[in-house]
Design an enzyme around this catalytic site. Structure first.
Site, PDB file in Angstrom:
ATOM      1  N   GLU A  50      46.998  41.139  46.504  1.00 12.42           N
ATOM      2  CA  GLU A  50      46.880  41.012  47.947  1.00 12.42           C
ATOM      3  C   GLU A  50      46.898  39.542  48.359  1.00 12.42           C
ATOM      4  O   GLU A  50      46.396  38.680  47.645  1.00 12.42           O
ATOM      5  CB  GLU A  50      45.544  41.604  48.407  1.00 12.42           C
ATOM      6  CG  GLU A  50      45.407  43.064  48.073  1.00 12.42           C
ATOM      7  CD  GLU A  50      44.048  43.610  48.470  1.00 12.42           C
ATOM      8  OE1 GLU A  50      43.838  44.799  48.287  1.00 12.42           O
ATOM      9  OE2 GLU A  50      43.203  42.830  48.964  1.00 12.42           O
ATOM     10  N   CYS A  82      44.895  33.446  52.468  1.00  9.88           N
ATOM     11  CA  CYS A  82      44.036  33.772  51.325  1.00  9.88           C
ATOM     12  C   CYS A  82      44.917  34.293  50.185  1.00  9.88           C
ATOM     13  O   CYS A  82      45.700  35.222  50.385  1.00  9.88           O
ATOM     14  CB  CYS A  82      43.022  34.831  51.773  1.00  9.88           C
ATOM     15  SG  CYS A  82      41.960  35.414  50.453  1.00  9.88           S
ATOM     16  N   CYS A 140      40.059  41.768  38.238  1.00  9.17           N
ATOM     17  CA  CYS A 140      38.995  40.795  37.960  1.00  9.17           C
ATOM     18  C   CYS A 140      37.974  41.390  37.005  1.00  9.17           C
ATOM     19  O   CYS A 140      37.455  42.487  37.234  1.00  9.17           O
ATOM     20  CB  CYS A 140      38.318  40.347  39.242  1.00  9.17           C
ATOM     21  SG  CYS A 140      37.195  38.963  38.960  1.00  9.17           S
ATOM     22  N   CYS A 181      31.691  41.952  40.066  1.00 12.93           N
ATOM     23  CA  CYS A 181      30.685  41.951  41.146  1.00 12.93           C
ATOM     24  C   CYS A 181      30.622  43.355  41.749  1.00 12.93           C
ATOM     25  O   CYS A 181      31.664  43.943  42.067  1.00 12.93           O
ATOM     26  CB  CYS A 181      31.066  40.932  42.219  1.00 12.93           C
ATOM     27  SG  CYS A 181      31.290  39.267  41.576  1.00 12.93           S
ATOM     28  N   CYS A 232      32.414  44.331  45.241  1.00 16.18           N
ATOM     29  CA  CYS A 232      33.814  43.926  45.402  1.00 16.18           C
ATOM     30  C   CYS A 232      34.737  44.997  44.823  1.00 16.18           C
ATOM     31  O   CYS A 232      34.588  45.369  43.651  1.00 16.18           O
ATOM     32  CB  CYS A 232      34.021  42.589  44.691  1.00 16.18           C
ATOM     33  SG  CYS A 232      35.743  42.134  44.509  1.00 16.18           S
ATOM     34  N   CYS A 265      38.362  41.740  49.787  1.00 14.20           N
ATOM     35  CA  CYS A 265      39.078  41.587  48.530  1.00 14.20           C
ATOM     36  C   CYS A 265      39.322  42.908  47.797  1.00 14.20           C
ATOM     37  O   CYS A 265      38.384  43.605  47.453  1.00 14.20           O
ATOM     38  CB  CYS A 265      38.237  40.649  47.668  1.00 14.20           C
ATOM     39  SG  CYS A 265      38.818  40.432  46.030  1.00 14.20           S
TER      40      CYS A 265
HETATM   41  S1  SF4 Z   1      34.089  38.889  44.200  1.00 13.19           S
HETATM   42 FE1  SF4 Z   1      35.554  40.298  43.207  1.00 13.19          FE
HETATM   43  S2  SF4 Z   1      37.367  39.070  42.762  1.00 13.19           S
HETATM   44 FE2  SF4 Z   1      35.673  37.633  43.212  1.00 13.19          FE
HETATM   45  S3  SF4 Z   1      34.769  37.195  41.181  1.00 13.19           S
HETATM   46 FE3  SF4 Z   1      33.603  38.950  41.987  1.00 13.19          FE
HETATM   47  S4  SF4 Z   1      34.661  40.765  41.156  1.00 13.19           S
HETATM   48 FE4  SF4 Z   1      36.058  39.024  40.937  1.00 13.19          FE
END
Ligand code: SF4
Length: 358
Positions: free
Chosen positions: A95, A108, A115, A119, A122, A336
């Site tokens: 994206e 962005c 990833c 997190c 996210c 995100c």
């Molecule tokens: S917010 Fe999402 S993209 Fe950013 S580091 Fe954490 S898991 Fe990865």
């Protein structure tokens, strides 16, 4: 048509172009002309490079192409936000977003196709790890947005806050920053990290250093580990020590992002601890109410506006420079990973076969 693979000029450095052109026209200004067409003028093909002799354009076309990612989908919000789902030849989907702000647009970019940081708030993290994007693939997102939005030459800011952890792909991000610096001052480029301490130290050593943002989201080590498993590897005290040592030019500050989660990190105690943690670091704090997504983020919710305002008030009274980022582009799934998540949920035909949800 030549049968061998042609080199993509998007992402090539000056030295790489010099080597590519060595047999066609080795004069350094020719490589510089090609570089300027790709990195500044955002040419979409070798044919557009009209200050090269026709014979050279034809010869170069046999060796090279100008290729950006395919636009899979664009969603536009009422606030002007445009969210792009972009596909690469291997089927990976990422994206990139254009967000109009006062007087400029912020673009962005994603640095990875997923990833591994994980997190819990996210969608990209929930969908799992992906591969690093090359500098050219990151720069290709930037070029695609500039061209598609009619913004070549317009004032923009660039943030690495899309999919992926930029400091786990420092090679790709550094190359992209170098290319973006042809059109945007590094002062207008921000790299946002979840707190990869060795990456912060390396970033500190870059000559054309972008601005730094840190996704903090917690005021204790225990709480941070719960929200961001990576915190176990690089604990809060180590992270803050690296940030205190990060070189900041006069007037520059580190941005701390704090995704607000109802009942988890939004208490008055959190708001009182935060200024103590950040003491001595020139900084500002962005409070970001969670953009909820029941499909991937379960029961996590944003606090109500009253709680957010009370939290911000405690920070402000402790002389913290604080802003609340009311989500732009909520209706176009601008947080995100959300658009990619929706594309994946629709099935591999639309996702281009990209890295699936675990
Ligand atoms: S917010 Fe999402 S993209 Fe950013 S580091 Fe954490 S898991 Fe990865």
């Amino acid at each position: 048509m030549p049968t061998r693979a042609r080199r993509n000029l998007v992402g090539a450095s000056r030295a790489e172009l010099q080597a590519l052109l060595a047999e066609l026209d080795p004069r350094p200004f020719r490589a510089e002309q090609v570089y300027q067409w790709v990195a500044r003028r955002m040419a979409a093909s070798v044919g557009e490079m009209t200050n090269l002799p026709k014979a050279l354009r034809e010869a170069l076309s046999e060796h090279a192409v100008v290729a950006d990612p395919d636009v899979l989908e664009v969603r536009r919000g009422g606030d002007g936000t445009a969210k792009y789902a972009l596909a690469f030849p291997d089927g990976a989907v990422v994206e990139a977003v254009a967000m109009p702000m006062e007087g400029h647009t912020t673009i962005c970019l994603s640095s990875q196709t997923g990833c591994a940081v994980g997190c819990i708030f996210c969608v990209t993290g929930v969908l799992g790890a992906g591969r690093n994007l090359t500098g050219g693939e990151i720069f290709g997102q930037y070029r695609t947005i500039l061209r598609s939005e009619g913004m070549v030459g317009a004032p923009v800011n660039v943030v690495f806050m899309g999919m992926g952890e930029p400091l786990l792909n420092l090679a790709g991000v550094s190359r992209a920053v170098e290319l973006i610096a042809e059109t945007v001052s590094p002062r207008r480029v921000t790299v946002s990290t979840s707190g990869i301490v060795p990456g912060i130290r390396k970033l500190a050593g870059l000559e054309r250093r972008p601005k730094l943002a840190v996704s903090l989201n917690a005021t204790t080590q225990e709480q941070r580990e719960r929200l961001m498993p990576i915190a176990a590897r690089w604990p809060l005290d180590e992270l803050l020590a690296a940030l205190r040592a990060f070189p900041l030019e006069r007037g520059r500050r580190i941005t701390f992002e704090y995704v607000m989660l109802a009942g988890i990190n939004d208490s008055d105690d959190d708001a009182r601890r935060l200024p103590r943690l950040l003491k001595g670091i020139p900084c500002k704090v962005n409070l970001i109410p969670l953009n909820p997504d029941q499909r991937y983020l379960g029961e996590l919710e944003a606090p109500d506006e009253e709680r957010i305002s009370a939290f911000a008030g405690i920070l402000a009274s402790a002389h913290v420079n604080v802003t609340v980022r009311w989500s732009k582009g909520r209706e176009v799934a601008a947080a995100c990973g959300q658009l990619r998540g929706q594309i994946i949920a629709r099935g591999p035909a639309q996702a281009g076969g990209g890295s699936p949800a675990p």
